[in-house]
Design a protein around this motif. Structure first.
Motif: not given
Lengths: 281, 281
Positions: B5, B7-12, B274, B278, B37, B35
């Motif tokens: 999954d 689970t965060d947007l760090s690679r979006c 977003v 996810h 970046r 959120g």
């Protein structure tokens, strides 16, 4: 070797769907007047519930007019999530084969099908199983089956076989003299392996059909904006040369889906088809 | 291995063209609020003559906002019948590389080009020559070049490279650490060789970029009817799993061309992006 000029219409056939506004009778009359004696029949014109004539009557009309029928179009659509639907597809393909035998068509063209969301690999497996199941009936009725690879833009819902390579793999798996490939330039012109796959199909004896039309720049609709030969960017003559070098001596079948051409006078359109056949094919 | 999954947007990352109605400033603000970046910049928003800001100003804005920029989109369009046009393409690609260096983009995505009627084989040769000519400049500026195979429905006029296999062949021919491939699920999802080619790209160190969106059933327009992840039939998560298994750890870049979504409220649309990132990526 570049293909030689098409100086006569002896190998020209037209798909009835190219002249969608016309009935089978109108197609037979129109093609005959234009000197075209090959006709590939779409099922709608021999399906009474869709406004067509019964296959028996179609058979007499085609025979009386002396038409040659390379193909009945189209069978296929094998994959389905539900077994009952897969069985229904087998039944319908056997019926299609019967109709082809009735009207004297050499082959049934298979648009093999795809199901949105079903992995294409699974769909291709179901296609191979479906073809295997109906091949004995095709052989018994003396009808060939031709897998038509469809352009990748139809992979979602119409065909899980999108290049000659995938069609070849099914042919190699099933190894049956009644199973081959219909090459439609519209679907495969972009494929870097096209020439090699055509040569291989020639060697394997699977080059059953050759369809021509053109790829319009720009294409305005995914389904109904094909060009008449010469109206697009496909080097049809080069591909025809490859097909002939591979031993193909059947019909060059003109199959054009085009809202623009369907809206025009169909008699004049057949004249344009004949001109495009001579000049751009 | 199926992808885990997100689970965060760090690679979006989102491509600015996904929010075509927005300026670069609006994209930066909108993505930041959501959120996100990562931002891939289309050239129109840093081209003053097209209503964008100058690259220098774009660079400060991106830096001040702390955005990461996987890609500047797009260079390429190398083939042309006339030598002068091919030279102009080289000049423009060098300019594009300069802009990428200015805004701190990791790579320039190459839509390699095609010319209606030019044999695709010739066009591919011109593409390889063009990339070879600009690679030294890319290396000097510290910018990578990523060939993006485009769907075969764009072979006539946008890209003579339509599968990962053809992109790989150019990479193998030129063998340069700054040259690789951007994999966009929209273009390659149908390819039976996709998994194997992704593995190979991982081994060869050429897996530079990964773009996500979806293939709508039915697709109403060849260019501007892509779906947001989950709106179509592509098994994005499986493909992401292949890419990650091959060692890719960069951004999942959301790139959606859609008249439908462009016509909607862009702030709400970013929220939907977003959510789709996810739930469906």
């Amino acid at each position: 070797m570049p293909a030689s000029d098409l100086t006569d219409l002896s190998r020209c056939a037209i798909h009835t769907f190219t002249n969608k506004p016309w009935s089978l009778r109108q197609c037979i009359d129109g093609y005959t007047k234009a000197g075209v004696r090959g006709i590939s029949v779409w099922r709608n014109v021999i399906t009474p519930s869709e406004g067509g004539v019964a296959p028996d009557e179609a058979a007499s009309r085609l025979r009386d007019a002396g038409m040659q029928v390379p193909a009945l179009v189209r069978g296929g659509f094998f994959p389905a999530a539900e077994p009952a639907k897969r069985q229904a597809a087998l039944d319908d393909n056997r019926k299609c084969i019967d109709e082809a035998a009735t009207i004297g068509a050499e082959m049934v063209v298979l648009v093999v099908g795809a199901v949105p969301g079903m992995p294409l690999e699974d769909a291709r497996q179901q296609v191979a199983e479906g073809i295997e199941a109906v091949l004995p009936h095709a052989e018994a009725r003396g009808v060939k089956l031709a897998i038509e690879p469809l352009h990748p833009m139809y992979a979602a819902d119409k065909s899980c076989i999108n290049r000659m390579a995938e069609a070849r793999q099914v042919c190699e798996q099933l190894q049956h003299p009644h199973l081959g490939i219909a090459v439609d330039v519209y679907h495969v012109w972009w494929d870097p392996d096209l020439k090699a796959e055509i040569e291989l199909a020639g060697q394997q004896g699977t080059l059953f059909g050759f369809h021509v039309c053109d790829w319009r720049v720009n294409t305005r609709h995914l389904l109904t904006d094909r060009g008449l030969m010469g109206e697009g960017c496909i080097d049809i003559r080069t591909i025809r040369g490859w097909v002939e070098d591979a031993g193909f001596a059947g019909f060059n079948e003109v199959e054009v889906f085009s809202e623009e051409h369907w809206a025009s006078d169909q008699t004049q359109y057949v004249d344009r088809i004949v001109r495009a056949y001579h000049e751009c094919t």
